[in-house]
Design a protein around this motif. Structure first.
Motif, PDB file in Angstrom:
ATOM      1  N   ILE A 168      18.031  18.451 -19.499  1.00 60.45           N
ATOM      2  CA  ILE A 168      18.800  17.211 -19.593  1.00 60.45           C
ATOM      3  C   ILE A 168      20.065  17.289 -18.741  1.00 60.45           C
ATOM      4  CG2 ILE A 168      20.191  15.814 -21.181  1.00 60.45           C
ATOM      5  CD1 ILE A 168      18.056  16.363 -23.313  1.00 60.45           C
ATOM      6  N   ALA A 169      20.735  18.425 -18.771  1.00 60.54           N
ATOM      7  CA  ALA A 169      21.944  18.599 -17.962  1.00 60.54           C
ATOM      8  C   ALA A 169      21.636  18.408 -16.484  1.00 60.54           C
ATOM      9  CB  ALA A 169      22.548  19.985 -18.207  1.00 60.54           C
ATOM     10  N   GLU A 170      20.520  18.955 -16.023  1.00 60.22           N
ATOM     11  CA  GLU A 170      20.125  18.800 -14.618  1.00 60.22           C
ATOM     12  C   GLU A 170      19.797  17.340 -14.314  1.00 60.22           C
ATOM     13  OE1 GLU A 170      19.926  19.959 -10.938  1.00 60.22           O
ATOM     14  OE2 GLU A 170      20.031  21.575 -12.436  1.00 60.22           O
ATOM     15  N   ALA A 171      19.094  16.676 -15.219  1.00 62.46           N
ATOM     16  CA  ALA A 171      18.671  15.289 -14.995  1.00 62.46           C
ATOM     17  C   ALA A 171      19.850  14.320 -14.945  1.00 62.46           C
ATOM     18  CB  ALA A 171      17.690  14.857 -16.091  1.00 62.46           C
ATOM     19  N   PHE A 172      20.955  14.657 -15.654  1.00 65.10           N
ATOM     20  CA  PHE A 172      22.120  13.767 -15.686  1.00 65.10           C
ATOM     21  C   PHE A 172      23.286  14.297 -14.843  1.00 65.10           C
ATOM     22  CE2 PHE A 172      19.828  12.214 -19.389  1.00 65.10           C
ATOM     23  CZ  PHE A 172      20.059  10.843 -19.341  1.00 65.10           C
ATOM     24  N   GLY A 173      23.035  15.321 -14.040  1.00 67.78           N
ATOM     25  CA  GLY A 173      24.073  15.820 -13.149  1.00 67.78           C
ATOM     26  C   GLY A 173      25.176  16.602 -13.833  1.00 67.78           C
ATOM     27  N   LYS A 174      24.881  17.262 -14.953  1.00 62.63           N
ATOM     28  CA  LYS A 174      25.891  18.018 -15.680  1.00 62.63           C
ATOM     29  C   LYS A 174      25.613  19.528 -15.691  1.00 62.63           C
ATOM     30  CE  LYS A 174      28.306  14.445 -16.970  1.00 62.63           C
ATOM     31  NZ  LYS A 174      29.682  14.240 -16.456  1.00 62.63           N
ATOM     32  N   ARG A 270      11.886  12.276  -6.916  1.00 61.90           N
ATOM     33  CA  ARG A 270      11.237  13.362  -6.166  1.00 61.90           C
ATOM     34  C   ARG A 270      12.205  14.527  -5.952  1.00 61.90           C
ATOM     35  NH1 ARG A 270       9.772   8.841  -2.862  1.00 61.90           N
ATOM     36  NH2 ARG A 270       7.675   8.068  -3.390  1.00 61.90           N
ATOM     37  N   ARG A 271      13.456  14.196  -5.659  1.00 63.95           N
ATOM     38  CA  ARG A 271      14.447  15.256  -5.438  1.00 63.95           C
ATOM     39  C   ARG A 271      14.666  16.055  -6.716  1.00 63.95           C
ATOM     40  NH1 ARG A 271      19.959  13.045  -3.277  1.00 63.95           N
ATOM     41  NH2 ARG A 271      18.492  12.263  -1.691  1.00 63.95           N
ATOM     42  N   LEU A 272      14.731  15.345  -7.857  1.00 62.42           N
ATOM     43  CA  LEU A 272      14.912  16.028  -9.136  1.00 62.42           C
ATOM     44  C   LEU A 272      13.712  16.897  -9.465  1.00 62.42           C
ATOM     45  CD1 LEU A 272      16.518  16.478 -11.734  1.00 62.42           C
ATOM     46  CD2 LEU A 272      15.585  14.336 -12.627  1.00 62.42           C
ATOM     47  N   ASN A 273      12.510  16.391  -9.196  1.00 60.43           N
ATOM     48  CA  ASN A 273      11.312  17.178  -9.483  1.00 60.43           C
ATOM     49  C   ASN A 273      11.184  18.377  -8.541  1.00 60.43           C
ATOM     50  OD1 ASN A 273      10.274  15.923 -11.771  1.00 60.43           O
ATOM     51  ND2 ASN A 273       9.269  14.313 -10.575  1.00 60.43           N
ATOM     52  N   ARG A 274      11.728  18.260  -7.335  1.00 59.90           N
ATOM     53  CA  ARG A 274      11.733  19.429  -6.443  1.00 59.90           C
ATOM     54  C   ARG A 274      12.603  20.520  -7.045  1.00 59.90           C
ATOM     55  NH1 ARG A 274      10.741  23.303  -4.838  1.00 59.90           N
ATOM     56  NH2 ARG A 274      10.441  24.133  -2.727  1.00 59.90           N
ATOM     57  N   ALA A 293       1.101  20.763   0.049  1.00 58.14           N
ATOM     58  CA  ALA A 293       0.790  20.990  -1.365  1.00 58.14           C
ATOM     59  C   ALA A 293       2.030  20.783  -2.240  1.00 58.14           C
ATOM     60  CB  ALA A 293       0.232  22.398  -1.564  1.00 58.14           C
ATOM     61  N   ILE A 294       3.191  21.210  -1.751  1.00 58.13           N
ATOM     62  CA  ILE A 294       4.437  21.014  -2.502  1.00 58.13           C
ATOM     63  C   ILE A 294       4.734  19.526  -2.631  1.00 58.13           C
ATOM     64  CG2 ILE A 294       6.943  21.301  -2.406  1.00 58.13           C
ATOM     65  CD1 ILE A 294       6.460  24.083  -1.237  1.00 58.13           C
ATOM     66  N   THR A 295       4.574  18.783  -1.522  1.00 60.89           N
ATOM     67  CA  THR A 295       4.808  17.337  -1.546  1.00 60.89           C
ATOM     68  C   THR A 295       3.859  16.650  -2.527  1.00 60.89           C
ATOM     69  OG1 THR A 295       5.577  17.343   0.743  1.00 60.89           O
ATOM     70  CG2 THR A 295       4.841  15.238  -0.149  1.00 60.89           C
ATOM     71  N   ALA A 296       2.583  17.032  -2.500  1.00 62.98           N
ATOM     72  CA  ALA A 296       1.591  16.435  -3.389  1.00 62.98           C
ATOM     73  C   ALA A 296       1.874  16.799  -4.851  1.00 62.98           C
ATOM     74  CB  ALA A 296       0.190  16.889  -2.996  1.00 62.98           C
ATOM     75  N   THR A 297       2.339  18.027  -5.093  1.00 69.16           N
ATOM     76  CA  THR A 297       2.671  18.457  -6.454  1.00 69.16           C
ATOM     77  C   THR A 297       3.829  17.637  -7.013  1.00 69.16           C
ATOM     78  OG1 THR A 297       1.902  20.718  -6.056  1.00 69.16           O
ATOM     79  CG2 THR A 297       3.464  20.409  -7.863  1.00 69.16           C
ATOM     80  N   ILE A 298       4.845  17.405  -6.180  1.00 65.50           N
ATOM     81  CA  ILE A 298       6.001  16.614  -6.609  1.00 65.50           C
ATOM     82  C   ILE A 298       5.578  15.188  -6.955  1.00 65.50           C
ATOM     83  CG2 ILE A 298       8.190  15.627  -5.816  1.00 65.50           C
ATOM     84  CD1 ILE A 298       8.592  18.257  -4.241  1.00 65.50           C
TER      85      ILE A 298
END
Length: 330
Positions: A168-174, A270-274, A293-298
């Motif tokens: 959650i901290a990563e998803a909200f920039g904390k 996509r950036r967050l999932n990377r 493969a990395i792009t498709a996985t994201i």
């Protein structure tokens, strides 16, 4: 042993037995008390050693305790030589009295009380099925109670709350540390705490409680706090390994973000999932380079487990092939 534990923090960053780690630290403190008592009686200079032990105590009782969700006590005692000090002049004493006292450290933003017996019983009421419930994908709807931002996250049912908190901290920039999907890696954001609203009050939860214990049925909520962020987390769905269509989604890395409010653009998802993918291997795709493969996985990581609360999607391949499934925009 103490120096080895200071130099390599894997003993608390990568352990599944936090209570045993706390016991070892407590026993080390007792041993150091005996050693220091002997050294004092022999009039040895302990100034440097005591400074190092004090620094170690701060690291273990604060950082390690926060990381594990278990109170660490590294208590040692000694009577180092007392250096005489000059008495303050009357003028300096008066000046000292006029100085404001240091500000008290602010309390955690989670104003909660300890969990009651009934709440503890509720948290553990399905523990007979815990192994099966942990083998699952858990979709969570996370709402910033102040700013109104929303993130929809999918985590493994085996995640403890502290790992959910890091996500959650990563998803909200904390986040205050580089993200690592390992449940025992990462540094706690200041003030991170977890609670359930039961019996008309917020009741605290241990960071080691599993997410499938804290929220059990669609619509269940819990609260996550850290400095600068208050989030209400609502369970959308738990899709278990035995559920129909699980084989189609089991290879998608977790945690992952599958949607949010309109401020969370597809590019930001996509950036967050990377970031969430970290250094893990991408999914297997025929005829693809590693980069492809990395792009498709994201892209796969943006696909939700449910479009409506309590109604998991049953994938059999045809929806995915037709491009029907994509991230959720709230």
């Amino acid at each position: 042993l103490t120096k080895a534990m200071v130099d390599n923090d894997d003993w608390y960053c990568d352990t599944d037995a936090p209570e045993q780690a706390a016991k070892i630290v407590r026993e080390l403190g007792t041993l150091w008390s005996s050693v220091l008592a002997t050294a004092v009686s022999e009039s040895r200079n302990l100034e440097l050693l005591l400074a190092w032990l004090t620094s170690t105590r701060k690291q273990w009782e604060v950082d390690a305790s926060d990381h594990l969700g278990v109170k660490m006590t590294f208590a040692f005692s000694a009577k180092p030589p007392i250096t005489p000090t000059k008495a303050k002049s009357t003028k300096r004493a008066a000046e000292a009295e006029l100085q404001p006292s240091p500000a008290k450290k602010p309390k955690s933003p989670m104003a909660s009380t300890a969990a009651s017996v009934d709440t503890e019983a509720w948290v553990h009421r399905l523990d007979a099925e815990l192994s099966g419930r942990q083998a699952s994908c858990v979709q969570l709807r996370c709402l910033d109670e102040v700013g109104g931002q929303q993130r929809i996250l999918v985590v493994t049912g085996a995640y403890p709350l502290k790992a959910v908190g890091f996500t959650i901290a990563e998803a909200f920039g904390k986040a205050v540390d580089d993200f690592d999907p390992h449940p025992n890696k990462g540094k706690n954001p200041p003030g991170m705490a977890f609670a359930l609203m039961r019996e008309g009050r917020l009741q605290s939860l241990k960071a080691t409680v599993k997410i499938v214990q804290a929220v059990q049925e669609p619509g269940d909520t819990m609260h996550v706090r850290m400095d600068g962020l208050a989030v209400t987390v609502t369970l959308d769905v738990i899709k278990r390994k035995v559920d129909e269509g699980f084989d189609w989604i089991k290879g998608r890395p977790m945690p992952r973000c599958v949607g949010g409010d309109r401020s969370l653009t597809p590019q930001l998802i996509r950036r967050l999932n990377r970031t969430f993918l970290h250094t893990r291997k991408p999914m297997d795709f025929l005829g693809c380079s590693k980069k492809q493969a990395i792009t498709a996985t994201i892209e796969e990581m943006t696909i939700p487990v449910a479009l409506r609360q309590g109604e998991p999607i049953v994938e059999r391949g045809e929806l995915h092939k037709n491009g029907v499934l994509h991230h959720i925009t709230l």
